[in-house]
Motif scaffolding. Structure first.
Motif, PDB file in Angstrom:
ATOM      1  N   GLU A   1       0.824  -1.209   0.000  1.00  0.00           N
ATOM      2  CA  GLU A   1       0.000   0.000   0.000  1.00  0.00           C
ATOM      3  C   GLU A   1       0.860   1.262   0.000  1.00  0.00           C
ATOM      4  O   GLU A   1       0.591   2.236  -0.701  1.00  0.00           O
ATOM      5  CB  GLU A   1      -0.932   0.000   1.230  1.00  0.00           C
TER       6      GLU A   1
ATOM      7  N   ALA B   1       2.346   1.766  -3.401  1.00  0.00           N
ATOM      8  CA  ALA B   1       1.348   2.297  -4.338  1.00  0.00           C
ATOM      9  C   ALA B   1       1.098   3.782  -4.074  1.00  0.00           C
ATOM     10  O   ALA B   1       1.001   4.583  -5.006  1.00  0.00           O
ATOM     11  CB  ALA B   1       0.036   1.501  -4.213  1.00  0.00           C
TER      12      ALA B   1
ATOM     13  N   HIS C   1       4.054   5.742  -5.406  1.00  0.00           N
ATOM     14  CA  HIS C   1       3.990   5.882  -6.870  1.00  0.00           C
ATOM     15  C   HIS C   1       2.915   6.887  -7.275  1.00  0.00           C
ATOM     16  O   HIS C   1       3.093   7.642  -8.239  1.00  0.00           O
ATOM     17  CB  HIS C   1       3.719   4.520  -7.515  1.00  0.00           C
ATOM     18  N   TRP C   2       1.781   6.866  -6.544  1.00  0.00           N
ATOM     19  CA  TRP C   2       0.708   7.815  -6.865  1.00  0.00           C
ATOM     20  C   TRP C   2       1.169   9.260  -6.645  1.00  0.00           C
ATOM     21  O   TRP C   2       0.902  10.141  -7.464  1.00  0.00           O
ATOM     22  CB  TRP C   2      -0.516   7.497  -6.007  1.00  0.00           C
TER      23      TRP C   2
ATOM     24  N   THR D   1      -6.703   9.365  -2.206  1.00  0.00           N
ATOM     25  CA  THR D   1      -6.675   7.896  -2.290  1.00  0.00           C
ATOM     26  C   THR D   1      -7.762   7.371  -1.357  1.00  0.00           C
ATOM     27  O   THR D   1      -7.784   7.706  -0.163  1.00  0.00           O
ATOM     28  CB  THR D   1      -5.297   7.362  -1.865  1.00  0.00           C
TER      29      THR D   1
ATOM     30  N   GLN E   1       4.382   3.080 -12.478  1.00  0.00           N
ATOM     31  CA  GLN E   1       3.986   1.876 -11.743  1.00  0.00           C
ATOM     32  C   GLN E   1       2.645   2.040 -11.038  1.00  0.00           C
ATOM     33  O   GLN E   1       2.357   1.371 -10.047  1.00  0.00           O
ATOM     34  CB  GLN E   1       5.068   1.475 -10.734  1.00  0.00           C
ATOM     35  N   VAL E   2       1.833   2.985 -11.504  1.00  0.00           N
ATOM     36  CA  VAL E   2       0.469   3.155 -10.995  1.00  0.00           C
ATOM     37  C   VAL E   2      -0.473   2.405 -11.923  1.00  0.00           C
ATOM     38  O   VAL E   2      -0.408   2.566 -13.153  1.00  0.00           O
ATOM     39  CB  VAL E   2       0.087   4.647 -10.909  1.00  0.00           C
ATOM     40  N   ASP E   3      -1.347   1.586 -11.353  1.00  0.00           N
ATOM     41  CA  ASP E   3      -2.275   0.794 -12.152  1.00  0.00           C
ATOM     42  C   ASP E   3      -3.320   1.720 -12.771  1.00  0.00           C
ATOM     43  O   ASP E   3      -4.088   2.363 -12.045  1.00  0.00           O
ATOM     44  CB  ASP E   3      -2.952  -0.250 -11.253  1.00  0.00           C
TER      45      ASP E   3
ATOM     46  N   ARG F   1      -6.935   1.647 -11.593  1.00  0.00           N
ATOM     47  CA  ARG F   1      -7.313   2.158 -10.274  1.00  0.00           C
ATOM     48  C   ARG F   1      -7.374   3.687 -10.245  1.00  0.00           C
ATOM     49  O   ARG F   1      -7.628   4.268  -9.204  1.00  0.00           O
ATOM     50  CB  ARG F   1      -6.310   1.675  -9.224  1.00  0.00           C
TER      51      ARG F   1
END
Length: 1021
Positions: A622, A625, A628-629, A649, A675-677, A680
């Motif tokens: 988490e 993520a 990266h965000w 988030t 590397q952020v999906d 999402r």
């Protein structure tokens, strides 16, 4: 001139009876007379009957010619131009025939007024008229003055250091004349022997005067020769008429020529005449012209009108200066020299005595302790007074060696105490009598005492320091150490206290000495050094020390660091250090440890060091993520034309909203590499037009289509257009400038020049054609402009640039372009490389490059690929394209296969329920790390990338979820241990297999221990 009299009307009445005159007859007679006097009245009096027709006939016969002439003159007077022409025809002859005196008197006032008005209106005109006359005269006068000055200077310098110069200087002093005048008087010896007055126009000799005993040839012949020489020089060097030959020198003779309006005066001078002689000769020539100007002007060889002129010239011949025959006055000179020697000796002795006295005074003034207040010399005696310290040097003794007679010196000295350091030092030494262990010295104008002494002497020294006069040197006794036992003990105690105060974690609040005992109290951190242990080496008796310490927690960084290390127990991947009085944590840790660290940072006392854990990276998914965000959000915020209004988030999803310019970068495209999906990310962007200059420039470029000759650029936050464009484009640009939003950048089109649209269109088309011809893979066969349309045709490789796309930026209207392209395969090497790359798909270890028109293949590849490359090279050779595969090698994977087998057969085993391998596995890990590093390096050299998958396994004991977790933890542990041994973390991939991939069936304890392992598999990309 025309008369202004009104026409006459006759009164219609009969003659009066009161007189005998017939009034009607009289009126007719008057009318007839008017007709005869002025012909212009004829027209006005046509209606009036004449007195007698015969009178008219008689008038025509008698005065018809005069009437005609009178009419012509009247008409001439009425026309100014004809009158001026008639007067101009007769004026020159009238002026020539008029007497000179009368004509001058008549014209003088008018000419004076005209000249005055002309000068007032334009003074430069008079300057230009007089310039050719005055300039040569001024130049000649200045030249003569300069020559006269240099002659005087030269003669003065030549005789200034000679016997004649000494004699002439005495004469100058005696007569009151300047020395230069006396020098010129005696040195410039000359004599005027001949004077010739020659007519300037004809060269005839007017007069000749010679001095007594002067010999010469025929004067007329000499005059002719001089005139011939003057004419020769003028003709040879194109000299002006007013200039002439001034000086001729031949041996001891000089010929001086002075030119006048009508005659030239030539003087023949023997010797060295002064330059001032020019003025005398010129004055004689001026007087001759004043008295005989008319005769000189009309001279034709007859000198009868020039009687007496030779008397004027005789004054020139009488000019001479002879050398004086007076004998040199040796007796006067000898007497003068004797007086000068005596006076010089007296002055020298006086000066020498003064210098000796001044040297003695300077010697006194340089002595410390002596102040000279007054000194003077009177009647051969020397007087001096001032102040003197009794310890200073004796002034009488200083007289020795100065050659000043002591009997002539009268001195008066007042005693005083000097405050100079050396005298104060002497007095202190005398009064204090310091022991041998104390040394007094002068340091930087201070008296410093150093060494050891008893307290009684130190007290006396302190009293002496206080008694020193203000303004004197300081007496510093701080470096004198008290050698009494109590002082030694106190000194050792103070050294111990200073040692305690310098220790971190110890605060001395109170310390004192009482009754031979030492008392100290304060605060002490339990982690600080022990005060009792610090007593060693201080020579303080521990039995006499009474201490009372209160424990406290020190906020100094090193103590806080020790407590944090003990309480937080940081993992091996986290390093705590002190940086700029801050405690900084760096490395990687799970979120649980980070939360504990944050809590500890908040609990630190105020005033203590800061605990910075911002550099500890959370290794939980988490946190990664979120990290990266945040990197993606920062990337968006740095993009021009994008404004992030809100981002959050929530529930594992990323939400972001804001404003975006359509020309700005695509936020979705910026997700790549973060590397952020993307699945999402929930974004909501409102489109807006950014006023940043680069976006306004893009819009203007897109809407205006600037021509090649127009360049749009950003200068000082303004958009500036420069170049040439048709008026239609300029109108559109002006409209666009007016439509720009308020607050946006200014659009400046003042530097765009309007040009003919048709010419610009043709220019743009030729630019587009040239652009096409410069493109590889495009061959233009034909292009033309017809009827406002553009036609082009040729060949084009499918891999070449799109001709339609190349239209952008050329300002050519695509709707007016008609193109016809035939596809062909270009043999240009770069297109061949593209086709080979698409058809052969070379591995990463193979590189295709173009060198000197050849396609060179370099590298290693598996066995099948070189065969395909060789076949392609044979096919291309038929088309004339060289594909060189000579440097292509078949890849040797035997060593890699050996290492791969060794790595994949290695397992790391674990004890039951443990995620850390035992000590017996450490050699296996060391060997495995070396093999992995060697395999990765060899693979990199071969052009491939190696990846190593670490798969954790567990036995079947316990629940399946727990086994999956422990298998993943075992693989993570092995990755951390390999990373610690130098294996790059990006090469290692981890996964947990749980119980699903057992090595052996679990029907025994040995089978369970074999399945508790981490296996390694190797993949090549």
């Amino acid at each position: 001139m025309t008369s202004t009299v009104d026409p006459i009307s006759l009164p219609q009445r009969t003659a009066s009876n009161d007189t005998e005159i017939d009034r009607e007859a009289l009126a007719r007679l008057l009318i007839e007379i008017a007709r005869n006097v002025d012909p212009d009245y004829r027209a006005r009096l046509d209606g009036v009957p004449t007195a007698d027709p015969r009178m008219e006939t008689l008038r025509q016969l008698l005065v018809s010619r005069e009437i005609s002439e009178l009419s012509r003159v009247t008409h001439l007077l009425d026309e100014p131009e004809q009158l001026a022409a008639a007067v101009g025809d007769v004026l020159p002859s009238a002026a020539a025939r008029a007497p000179h005196a009368q004509l001058g008197e008549a014209l003088a006032p008018a000419v004076e007024r005209a000249v005055q008005r002309s000068i007032q209106k334009s003074p430069r005109t008079l300057t230009d008229i007089l310039y050719p006359v005055f300039l040569p005269a001024i130049r000649k006068s200045i030249g003569e003055k300069i020559d006269q000055t240099f002659q005087s200077l030269n003669e003065t310098l030549r005789h200034i250091f000679t016997w004649h110069g000494l004699k002439w200087r005495l004469e100058s002093w005696r007569t009151g004349a300047s020395f230069s005048e006396v020098v010129l008087k005696h040195s410039l010896v000359y004599r005027v022997e001949h004077v010739f007055l020659i007519n300037r126009t004809s060269g005839l000799l007017i007069a000749h005067v010679a001095a007594d005993n002067a010999t010469s040839e025929d004067p007329q012949l000499i005059s002719s020769m001089l005139s011939a020489i003057q004419d020769f020089v003028k003709d040879s060097f194109n000299e002006k008429e007013q200039s002439g030959l001034d000086t001729i020198r031949f041996g001891d003779l000089r010929l001086w020529s002075e030119v006048g309006p009508f005659a030239t005066l030539v003087s023949v001078i023997r010797g060295n005449p002064p330059e001032g002689l020019h003025e005398i000769v010129r004055d004689v020539l001026l007087r001759v012209h004043e008295e005989y100007s008319q005769a000189l002007m009309e001279f034709d060889g007859d000198g009868s009108q020039l009687a007496g002129i030779e008397a004027q010239l005789q004054t020139c011949v009488e000019l001479k200066q002879e050398e004086s025959n007076q004998r040199f006055p040796w007796l006067v000179v000898a007497l003068g020299l004797l007086l000068m020697v005596l006076a010089g000796g007296w002055f020298f002795i006086s000066w020498q005595s003064g210098q000796r006295w001044q040297a003695y005074v300077s010697r006194l003034e340089s002595q410390p302790g002596i102040i000279v207040a007054e000194q003077k010399i009177r009647d051969g005696q020397y007087y001096i007074a001032g102040l003197r310290d009794p310890l200073a040097a004796d002034p009488q003794a200083l007289l020795s060696g100065t050659q000043v007679d002591p009997a002539r010196v009268h001195s008066q000295w007042q005693f005083y105490q000097s405050l100079e350091p050396e005298f104060v030092l002497k007095r202190l030494t005398a009064t204090l009598a310091p022991p041998e262990s104390v040394r007094l010295a002068i340091v930087d104008s201070r008296i410093v005492a150093e060494g050891e002494a008893p307290d009684t002497w130190i007290d006396r020294a302190r009293a002496a320091a206080r008694e020193l006069s203000a303004g004197g040197p300081e007496f510093d006794i701080a470096s004198v150490r008290d050698v009494s036992p109590e002082a030694r003990a106190a000194e050792h105690w103070q050294a111990y206290v200073s040692r305690l105060e310098s220790e971190p974690g110890i605060i001395v609040s109170e310390q004192k000495i009482r009754d031979g005992q030492f008392y100290i109290a304060g605060l002490r951190d339990p982690l600080a050094a022990a005060p009792q242990a610090l007593l060693s080496g201080t020579q303080v008796d521990p039995a006499r020390v009474h201490s009372q310490w209160q424990f406290y927690e020190s906020l100094e960084p090193e103590f806080v660091l020790k407590r944090l290390t003990a309480s937080l127990a940081p993992p091996g991947s986290v390093r705590l250090a002190i940086v700029d009085n801050r405690i900084v944590a760096e490395g990687e840790a799970p979120d649980t440890w980070i939360d504990r660290a944050r809590a500890a940072a908040r609990q630190l006392s105020a005033g203590g060091p800061e605990f910075d854990i911002s550099k500890v990276r959370d290794v939980s998914p988490e946190a990664r993520a979120a990290e990266h965000w945040q990197a993606y959000v920062s990337r968006l915020e740095s993009q021009p034309g994008i404004i992030v209004a809100q981002q959050t988030t929530r529930g594992g999803q990323f939400y972001i909203s804001g404003l975006r310019d359509p020309l700005a970068a695509d936020p979705q495209a910026l997700l790549s590499g973060t590397q952020v999906d993307p699945a999402r990310v929930r974004s909501q962007w409102q489109l807006y037009q950014s006023l940043e200059p680069e976006f306004v420039l893009k819009r203007l470029t897109a809407t205006l289509y600037p021509l090649k000759s127009v360049r749009l650029s950003i200068v000082d936050n303004r958009i500036v257009a420069e170049g040439e464009a048709p008026d239609t484009w300029i109108d559109r640009a002006r409209a666009a400038a007016r439509q720009l939003s308020v607050g946006g950048p200014e659009f400046d089109i003042s530097k765009v020049r309007d040009v003919t649209p048709e010419a610009r269109e043709a220019e743009h088309w030729q630019y587009y054609v040239a652009r096409l011809e410069a493109q590889s893979g495009i061959i233009v066969a034909q292009q033309t402009i017809r009827g406002g349309q553009f036609y082009i045709s040729g060949l084009r490789d499918p891999l070449a640039a799109d001709p339609q796309a190349l239209l952008s930026g050329t300002q050519v209207d695509p709707a007016r372009v008609h193109s016809q392209w035939q596809f062909f395969q270009s043999l240009d090497p770069k297109f061949v490389v593209k086709r080979l790359t698409a058809s052969l798909s070379p591995p990463k270890s193979v590189q295709l490059s173009i060198i000197q028109g050849r396609i060179l293949v370099v590298g290693e590849a598996p066995a099948a690929w070189p065969i395909r490359a060789q076949a392609a090279a044979e096919q291309l050779s038929a088309d004339g394209v060289v594909l060189d595969v000579s440097q292509l090698r078949e890849m040797n994977l035997e060593e890699l296969n050996y290492l791969r087998e060794a790595i994949q057969t290695t397992d790391i085993f674990f004890s039951s329920g443990k995620v850390v391998p035992g000590p017996e596995q450490l050699p296996v890990l060391d060997r495995l790390a070396d093999q992995i590093k060697e395999f990765a390096e060899n693979a990199r050299k071969s052009g491939v990338t190696a990846r190593f998958m670490l798969t954790g396994h567990s036995d079947a004991t316990g629940r399946e979820t727990a086994n999956a977790s422990i298998s993943a933890a075992r693989s993570e542990t092995v990755r951390a241990l390999l990373n610690k041994r130098g294996v790059a973390p990006e090469l290692l991939l981890v996964r947990g297999a749980g119980t699903f991939e057992p090595l052996v069936p679990e029907n025994s304890q040995a089978g369970s221990s074999s399945n508790r392992r981490v296996s390694i598999s190797v993949n090549l990309d």
